[in-house]
Structure formats: structure tokens, C-alpha cells
Design an enzyme around this catalytic site. Structure first.
Site, PDB file in Angstrom:
ATOM      1  N   ASP A  62      14.039   6.129 -13.103  1.00  0.00           N
ATOM      2  CA  ASP A  62      14.929   7.250 -12.824  1.00  0.00           C
ATOM      3  C   ASP A  62      16.243   7.147 -13.582  1.00  0.00           C
ATOM      4  OD1 ASP A  62      15.929   5.094 -11.336  1.00  0.00           O
ATOM      5  OD2 ASP A  62      15.110   5.851  -9.458  1.00  0.00           O
ATOM      6  N   ASN A 128      16.165   4.450   3.515  1.00  0.00           N
ATOM      7  CA  ASN A 128      15.408   5.563   4.094  1.00  0.00           C
ATOM      8  C   ASN A 128      13.961   5.586   3.601  1.00  0.00           C
ATOM      9  OD1 ASN A 128      15.723   6.439   1.470  1.00  0.00           O
ATOM     10  ND2 ASN A 128      16.783   8.345   1.975  1.00  0.00           N
ATOM     11  N   HIS A 130      12.950   5.406   0.406  1.00  0.00           N
ATOM     12  CA  HIS A 130      12.662   6.004  -0.901  1.00  0.00           C
ATOM     13  C   HIS A 130      12.227   4.945  -1.912  1.00  0.00           C
ATOM     14  CE1 HIS A 130      17.181   5.604  -2.064  1.00  0.00           C
ATOM     15  NE2 HIS A 130      16.525   4.772  -2.843  1.00  0.00           N
ATOM     16  N   GLU A 135      13.072  10.934  -2.188  1.00  0.00           N
ATOM     17  CA  GLU A 135      13.641  10.929  -0.852  1.00  0.00           C
ATOM     18  C   GLU A 135      12.596  11.375   0.180  1.00  0.00           C
ATOM     19  OE1 GLU A 135      16.368   9.529  -0.583  1.00  0.00           O
ATOM     20  OE2 GLU A 135      17.950  10.257  -1.897  1.00  0.00           O
TER      21      GLU A 135
END
Length: 233
Positions: A62, A128, A130, A135
């Protein structure tokens, strides 16, 4: 999933590098790489070694939208600083966060992934759940795409910036489906803050609420964790 418990991040980096060397000895040519604090000990091991990477290709997960390779907070800059400037690769690919047409750039990056199938994919995991910047709510078959970062991810990454307002709110990320194309996954996680996500990834249902849970459906996953990250298993 194979779970390897280590004492700390330094030992985890050594273990991950052992697996990479084993893969290279068995013909691996393409590494999928990640950024952030988790893989730093791995990159230290790689740069300190006498292993030659000049026949290897890397594909990064990313990049922030709006940051170029000259920006110190960009992931291209991070990779150059921590690995590529010290250990040259044959080719290195990082998504283009400054492309005028981000959707077209995302589609182009997916073509790069397909042209350079990842043999070993390095992953971290967000609090979380990811992986990459996928997400919660991201479709499990998603390909490279533009991501709106959640508040929790922005807050987790603000330590790299002068102030939270400077943290980009979007990124270009390989999708969960893109990541799952890799032949072998090595996911590393350290610290109690990652314990809930590790539990959800390993013990929970496969769900878009926990993107990393998709790895339960992959045939070759190694999870390298310390006791704190494993504390809720």
C-alpha cells in the site's frame, strides 16, 4: 495456520527471515512487503545479512494517497530507507499514491501483481484487524483499490506525523483478494494492542468485520506472535 510464538520482535524478525531464506532456496522470486513498525526487525535482519536480493522482485501492499517517494512519511520512502537503499532488488513496486487517476493506477497495480505472482507475503495486522489498508467492511475478494482510512487507523499512524491533521485520509491498497493470491503468508504481530485482532483472525468467524480472518481460507499461513499478542488465544 501455523503459529510460532517468539519472545519479542527481534526474535520474530529472525524467524521471518529464516522462512524467507528457506523460500528463496526453494525458488521464491517475489516478496510481498509491508511497512510500519512490525516488519522493521525483519528488514534489519535482511540488511545485515549477506543474502543477495538482486534477482528478487518486491511488491508492496500500500501507499498513502498524496505522498510521493520523496515524502518522508510515504511508504516508498520507508522501504528505500529500511531496505532497498541497503539491499538492492531487481525490481521494486509500490502503489502510486500521486496518480491523477487513482482507480486506473489501482487497476494497473493489480496487473503488476498478476505479472509478478507473490511467493511470500509479509503482513502485519491492525488493531481493527486490517491487513494492508483493508479496513473492516472491505469485501474479502477485493482487488487493489482506493481506501478511506478509518479514524482508528489514522490515530494509530499519527505517531509518524507532526500532527493528526497531517495524516493522509486515503490510501491505495492491495485488496484482500489481491493479498490472498500470494503463495505463502507470514503475518507478524507484537504487543497486547494486537491481541484482540489476533484472536479474531485465528478463532473468530471469517467475516468482513475482521479482514484478516480471510487468511483462515489460505493454504499456507505462518503467524509469528509474542506472548502479549497471543494473550487472548
Amino acid at each position: 495456520m501455523q503459529i510460532i510464538r517468539v519472545a519479542n520482535a527481534e526474535e520474530g524478525g529472525k524467524k521471518a527471515f529464516e522462512l524467507i531464506k528457506e523460500g528463496m532456496n526453494n525458488g521464491a522470486k517475489v516478496l510481498g512487503l509491508a511497512t510500519g513498525s512490525t516488519p522493521e526487525t525483519l528488514y534489519k535482519e535482511m540488511t545485515a545479512s549477506d543474502v543477495d536480493f538482486t534477482e528478487m522482485t518486491s511488491v508492496n501492499l500500500d501507499e498513502y494517497v498524496g505522498l510521493g517517494g520523496e515524502d518522508e512519511q510515504s511508504y516508498r520512502y520507508f522501504m528505500n530507507k529500511h531496505l532497498f537503499d541497503k539491499k538492492p532488488f531487481k525490481e521494486t513496486f509500490v502503489p502510486n499514491g500521486k496518480a491523477e487517476d487513482l482507480d486506473a493506477a489501482s487497476a494497473e497495480y493489480e496487473k503488476i501483481i498478476d505479472a509478478h505472482p507473490v511467493d511470500i507475503q509479509i503482513l502485519g495486522i491492525g488493531q481493527n484487524g486490517h491487513i494492508g489498508f483493508n479496513e473492516p467492511g472491505t469485501p474479502l475478494d477485493s482487488l487493489t483499490h482506493v481506501v478511506e482510512l478509518t479514524e482508528s487507523t489514522i490515530n494509530a499512524n499519527k505517531r509518524y506525523f507532526d500532527k493528526v491533521e497531517d495524516v493522509p485520509t486515503r490510501a491505495v491498497s492491495m485488496g484482500i483478494g489481491s493479498i490472498m493470491k500470494g503463495k505463502k503468508m507470514i503475518l507478524m504481530a507484537y504487543g497486547e494492542a494486537k491481541a484482540e485482532a489476533i484472536k479474531g483472525m485465528i478463532d473468530g468467524p471469517v467475516t468482513t468485520d475482521m479482514p484478516a480472518s480471510a487468511l483462515q481460507n489460505h493454504q499456507d499461513v505462518v503467524v509469528i506472535i509474542d506472548d502479549a499478542a497471543a494473550s487472548k488465544l
